[in-house]
Design a protein around this motif. Structure first.
Motif, PDB file in Angstrom:
ATOM      1  N   MET A   1      63.604-107.866 -74.069  1.00  0.00           N
ATOM      2  CA  MET A   1      62.870-108.652 -73.085  1.00  0.00           C
ATOM      3  C   MET A   1      61.377-108.367 -73.227  1.00  0.00           C
ATOM      4  O   MET A   1      60.967-107.216 -73.402  1.00  0.00           O
ATOM      5  N   GLU A   2      60.595-109.433 -73.127  1.00  0.00           N
ATOM      6  CA  GLU A   2      59.170-109.337 -73.411  1.00  0.00           C
ATOM      7  C   GLU A   2      58.428-108.397 -72.464  1.00  0.00           C
ATOM      8  O   GLU A   2      57.449-107.758 -72.851  1.00  0.00           O
ATOM      9  N   ALA A   3      58.876-108.292 -71.213  1.00  0.00           N
ATOM     10  CA  ALA A   3      58.151-107.497 -70.211  1.00  0.00           C
ATOM     11  C   ALA A   3      58.458-106.014 -70.279  1.00  0.00           C
ATOM     12  O   ALA A   3      57.817-105.222 -69.592  1.00  0.00           O
ATOM     13  N   LEU A   4      59.431-105.626 -71.091  1.00  0.00           N
ATOM     14  CA  LEU A   4      59.779-104.213 -71.204  1.00  0.00           C
ATOM     15  C   LEU A   4      58.928-103.550 -72.279  1.00  0.00           C
ATOM     16  O   LEU A   4      58.736-104.098 -73.360  1.00  0.00           O
ATOM     17  N   ARG A   5      58.417-102.386 -71.972  1.00  0.00           N
ATOM     18  CA  ARG A   5      57.635-101.656 -72.959  1.00  0.00           C
ATOM     19  C   ARG A   5      57.837-100.161 -72.776  1.00  0.00           C
ATOM     20  O   ARG A   5      58.135 -99.682 -71.684  1.00  0.00           O
ATOM     21  N   GLU A   6      57.662 -99.449 -73.864  1.00  0.00           N
ATOM     22  CA  GLU A   6      57.795 -97.998 -73.849  1.00  0.00           C
ATOM     23  C   GLU A   6      56.410 -97.387 -73.993  1.00  0.00           C
ATOM     24  O   GLU A   6      55.610 -97.846 -74.803  1.00  0.00           O
ATOM     25  N   ALA A   7      56.136 -96.372 -73.191  1.00  0.00           N
ATOM     26  CA  ALA A   7      54.818 -95.742 -73.213  1.00  0.00           C
ATOM     27  C   ALA A   7      54.961 -94.230 -73.266  1.00  0.00           C
ATOM     28  O   ALA A   7      55.887 -93.663 -72.687  1.00  0.00           O
ATOM     29  N   LYS A   8      54.024 -93.593 -73.975  1.00  0.00           N
ATOM     30  CA  LYS A   8      53.940 -92.136 -74.022  1.00  0.00           C
ATOM     31  C   LYS A   8      52.827 -91.710 -73.066  1.00  0.00           C
ATOM     32  O   LYS A   8      51.770 -92.327 -73.022  1.00  0.00           O
ATOM     33  N   ALA A   9      53.077 -90.657 -72.318  1.00  0.00           N
ATOM     34  CA  ALA A   9      52.078 -90.218 -71.335  1.00  0.00           C
ATOM     35  C   ALA A   9      52.060 -88.707 -71.226  1.00  0.00           C
ATOM     36  O   ALA A   9      53.099 -88.047 -71.336  1.00  0.00           O
ATOM     37  N   ARG A  10      50.854 -88.164 -71.020  1.00  0.00           N
ATOM     38  CA  ARG A  10      50.690 -86.754 -70.690  1.00  0.00           C
ATOM     39  C   ARG A  10      50.433 -86.686 -69.177  1.00  0.00           C
ATOM     40  O   ARG A  10      49.472 -87.261 -68.682  1.00  0.00           O
ATOM     41  N   LEU A  11      51.296 -85.991 -68.471  1.00  0.00           N
ATOM     42  CA  LEU A  11      51.201 -85.929 -67.023  1.00  0.00           C
ATOM     43  C   LEU A  11      51.190 -84.477 -66.563  1.00  0.00           C
ATOM     44  O   LEU A  11      51.672 -83.587 -67.258  1.00  0.00           O
ATOM     45  N   THR A  12      50.642 -84.262 -65.382  1.00  0.00           N
ATOM     46  CA  THR A  12      50.768 -82.974 -64.700  1.00  0.00           C
ATOM     47  C   THR A  12      51.568 -83.200 -63.434  1.00  0.00           C
ATOM     48  O   THR A  12      51.143 -83.967 -62.559  1.00  0.00           O
ATOM     49  N   VAL A  13      52.726 -82.594 -63.366  1.00  0.00           N
ATOM     50  CA  VAL A  13      53.615 -82.752 -62.217  1.00  0.00           C
ATOM     51  C   VAL A  13      53.482 -81.524 -61.330  1.00  0.00           C
ATOM     52  O   VAL A  13      53.607 -80.388 -61.801  1.00  0.00           O
ATOM     53  N   TYR A  14      53.206 -81.749 -60.030  1.00  0.00           N
ATOM     54  CA  TYR A  14      52.990 -80.644 -59.106  1.00  0.00           C
ATOM     55  C   TYR A  14      54.299 -80.295 -58.407  1.00  0.00           C
ATOM     56  O   TYR A  14      54.937 -81.142 -57.784  1.00  0.00           O
ATOM     57  N   VAL A  15      54.687 -79.030 -58.537  1.00  0.00           N
ATOM     58  CA  VAL A  15      55.988 -78.546 -58.060  1.00  0.00           C
ATOM     59  C   VAL A  15      55.778 -77.472 -57.002  1.00  0.00           C
ATOM     60  O   VAL A  15      54.898 -76.615 -57.134  1.00  0.00           O
ATOM     61  N   HIS A  16      56.605 -77.517 -55.962  1.00  0.00           N
ATOM     62  CA  HIS A  16      56.538 -76.503 -54.916  1.00  0.00           C
ATOM     63  C   HIS A  16      57.126 -75.182 -55.439  1.00  0.00           C
ATOM     64  O   HIS A  16      58.111 -75.188 -56.186  1.00  0.00           O
ATOM     65  N   PRO A  17      56.527 -74.046 -55.064  1.00  0.00           N
ATOM     66  CA  PRO A  17      57.039 -72.751 -55.549  1.00  0.00           C
ATOM     67  C   PRO A  17      58.517 -72.503 -55.239  1.00  0.00           C
ATOM     68  O   PRO A  17      59.176 -71.746 -55.952  1.00  0.00           O
ATOM     69  N   SER A  18      59.043 -73.124 -54.194  1.00  0.00           N
ATOM     70  CA  SER A  18      60.461 -72.935 -53.867  1.00  0.00           C
ATOM     71  C   SER A  18      61.374 -73.477 -54.958  1.00  0.00           C
ATOM     72  O   SER A  18      62.554 -73.128 -55.020  1.00  0.00           O
ATOM     73  N   ASN A  19      60.824 -74.352 -55.840  1.00  0.00           N
ATOM     74  CA  ASN A  19      61.611 -74.918 -56.941  1.00  0.00           C
ATOM     75  C   ASN A  19      61.308 -74.245 -58.278  1.00  0.00           C
ATOM     76  O   ASN A  19      61.691 -74.757 -59.334  1.00  0.00           O
ATOM     77  N   ALA A  20      60.626 -73.099 -58.240  1.00  0.00           N
ATOM     78  CA  ALA A  20      60.215 -72.434 -59.477  1.00  0.00           C
ATOM     79  C   ALA A  20      61.399 -71.936 -60.295  1.00  0.00           C
ATOM     80  O   ALA A  20      61.289 -71.756 -61.513  1.00  0.00           O
ATOM     81  N   ALA A  21      62.540 -71.714 -59.652  1.00  0.00           N
ATOM     82  CA  ALA A  21      63.716 -71.221 -60.378  1.00  0.00           C
ATOM     83  C   ALA A  21      64.279 -72.259 -61.331  1.00  0.00           C
ATOM     84  O   ALA A  21      64.941 -71.913 -62.318  1.00  0.00           O
ATOM     85  N   ASP A  22      64.038 -73.539 -61.042  1.00  0.00           N
ATOM     86  CA  ASP A  22      64.536 -74.622 -61.909  1.00  0.00           C
ATOM     87  C   ASP A  22      63.431 -75.675 -62.036  1.00  0.00           C
ATOM     88  O   ASP A  22      63.479 -76.734 -61.409  1.00  0.00           O
ATOM     89  N   VAL A  23      62.431 -75.350 -62.846  1.00  0.00           N
ATOM     90  CA  VAL A  23      61.262 -76.210 -62.992  1.00  0.00           C
ATOM     91  C   VAL A  23      61.633 -77.563 -63.585  1.00  0.00           C
ATOM     92  O   VAL A  23      61.147 -78.613 -63.150  1.00  0.00           O
ATOM     93  N   ARG A  24      62.516 -77.547 -64.574  1.00  0.00           N
ATOM     94  CA  ARG A  24      62.882 -78.794 -65.246  1.00  0.00           C
ATOM     95  C   ARG A  24      63.503 -79.798 -64.261  1.00  0.00           C
ATOM     96  O   ARG A  24      63.177 -80.984 -64.275  1.00  0.00           O
ATOM     97  N   ARG A  25      64.400 -79.312 -63.412  1.00  0.00           N
ATOM     98  CA  ARG A  25      65.043 -80.188 -62.426  1.00  0.00           C
ATOM     99  C   ARG A  25      64.026 -80.691 -61.401  1.00  0.00           C
ATOM    100  O   ARG A  25      64.064 -81.853 -60.979  1.00  0.00           O
ATOM    101  N   ALA A  26      63.106 -79.816 -61.020  1.00  0.00           N
ATOM    102  CA  ALA A  26      62.088 -80.208 -60.047  1.00  0.00           C
ATOM    103  C   ALA A  26      61.169 -81.297 -60.600  1.00  0.00           C
ATOM    104  O   ALA A  26      60.810 -82.243 -59.899  1.00  0.00           O
ATOM    105  N   VAL A  27      60.801 -81.173 -61.880  1.00  0.00           N
ATOM    106  CA  VAL A  27      59.951 -82.184 -62.524  1.00  0.00           C
ATOM    107  C   VAL A  27      60.682 -83.521 -62.605  1.00  0.00           C
ATOM    108  O   VAL A  27      60.122 -84.581 -62.293  1.00  0.00           O
ATOM    109  N   ALA A  28      61.963 -83.481 -63.016  1.00  0.00           N
ATOM    110  CA  ALA A  28      62.760 -84.710 -63.117  1.00  0.00           C
ATOM    111  C   ALA A  28      62.895 -85.374 -61.744  1.00  0.00           C
ATOM    112  O   ALA A  28      62.848 -86.597 -61.631  1.00  0.00           O
ATOM    113  N   ARG A  29      63.040 -84.571 -60.710  1.00  0.00           N
ATOM    114  CA  ARG A  29      63.182 -85.099 -59.353  1.00  0.00           C
ATOM    115  C   ARG A  29      61.893 -85.789 -58.900  1.00  0.00           C
ATOM    116  O   ARG A  29      61.932 -86.856 -58.279  1.00  0.00           O
TER     117      ARG A  29
END
Length: 275
Positions: A1-29
């Motif tokens: 479909m013409e309107a779909l596109r894939e993009a690469k991005a560098r982001l900074t995701v801010y996570v609460h310290p209470s989620n530090a035990a599972d950073v990957r899950r917190a970022v995905a959330r």
């Protein structure tokens, strides 16, 4: 479909310290909370994402490639000591680079490299959707199971005649009675306008060529037939990914609502009686 596109991005995701035990899950959330809503920063609607958390090694290698010198001042050394969050990723121990922000709530920023699947409809594009409702004055469809489309009577070719028969009626072409648009039909339409404030509500048209019922076009329009044959596999994969992310998004919303409902509420009547 013409309107779909894939993009690469560098982001900074801010996570609460209470989620530090599972950073990957917190970022995905955090990123999943942005699904299926229009974001100006992406110039589109986020449909799916794949994330790689950047380690110190990744960032150092990138600097080396660019020819930059890695300089560590005293503050950087202190930050590195304060934020040593080690986690096994693909069998290796990786240090996540994150900085504690000053303020009332000390969120820490996690640098990530994300691959984003975006829906960015623009005027003059040709898109496909499923007819959900229709009448003499309009056709209403839905794209990717999420985005609404309205095609008004002035944007429907005159050769289509509306017949109020069967399940809600149908549009039948005067030149070919097999060319029918009814509820449940997949149609190809031209994009006239996109309202981003209404989460990419689309105003479409069936007047330009190569538009109409997709089944009919696949037989009688050679250009469209060759186009869908080449892109059919990719569109199926995208639909599966969008559907999977939509289910995860619903689950996330349900989880949040359960947490809110589980909070204790003090009874005003009880507090008065206790007095």
């Amino acid at each position: 479909m013409e309107a779909l596109r894939e993009a690469k991005a560098r982001l900074t995701v801010y996570v609460h310290p209470s989620n530090a035990a599972d950073v990957r899950r917190a970022v995905a959330r955090q990123l999943s909370a942005l699904l299926f809503s229009y974001e100006d920063r992406f110039d589109g609607v986020l449909l799916a994402h794949e994330v790689k958390i950047l380690s110190e090694k990744d960032l150092k290698d990138e600097k080396a490639v660019k020819g930059e010198k890695s300089v560590k001042d005293e503050k950087a050394v202190e930050d590195e000591k304060a934020v040593k969050d080690k986690k096994a990723v693909e069998g290796e121990k990786v240090k996540f680079r994150a900085k504690i922000l000053n303020g009332l709530v000390p969120y820490f920023g996690v640098p990530v490299e994300a691959t984003l699947l975006l829906f960015s409809p623009q005027p003059d594009m040709l898109l496909e959707g499923k007819v959900e409702m229709l009448g003499k004055e309009s056709i209403h469809a839905i794209v990717l199971g999420v985005f609404s489309v309205a095609i008004m009577s002035e944007d429907i070719r005159e050769k289509f005649k509306f017949k109020r028969k069967g399940d809600g009626g149908k549009f039948v072409s005067r030149s070919d009675k097999q060319h029918v648009i009814k509820r449940g039909s997949m149609i190809r339409f031209y994009v006239k306008r996109v309202d981003t404030e209404m989460n990419c509500h689309i105003t479409g048209s069936l007047i330009p060529p190569h538009t109409g019922c997709m089944w009919w076009l696949s037989i009688h329009d050679p250009e469209y037939a060759s186009e869908i044959n080449s892109g059919r596999r990719m569109s199926r994969d995208i639909e599966m990914k969008v559907e999977q992310n939509e289910q995860e998004h619903r689950a996330l919303n349900n989880e949040d609502s359960v947490v809110k409902s589980a909070r204790p509420h003090k009874s005003r009547k009880r507090s008065v009686d206790e007095r």
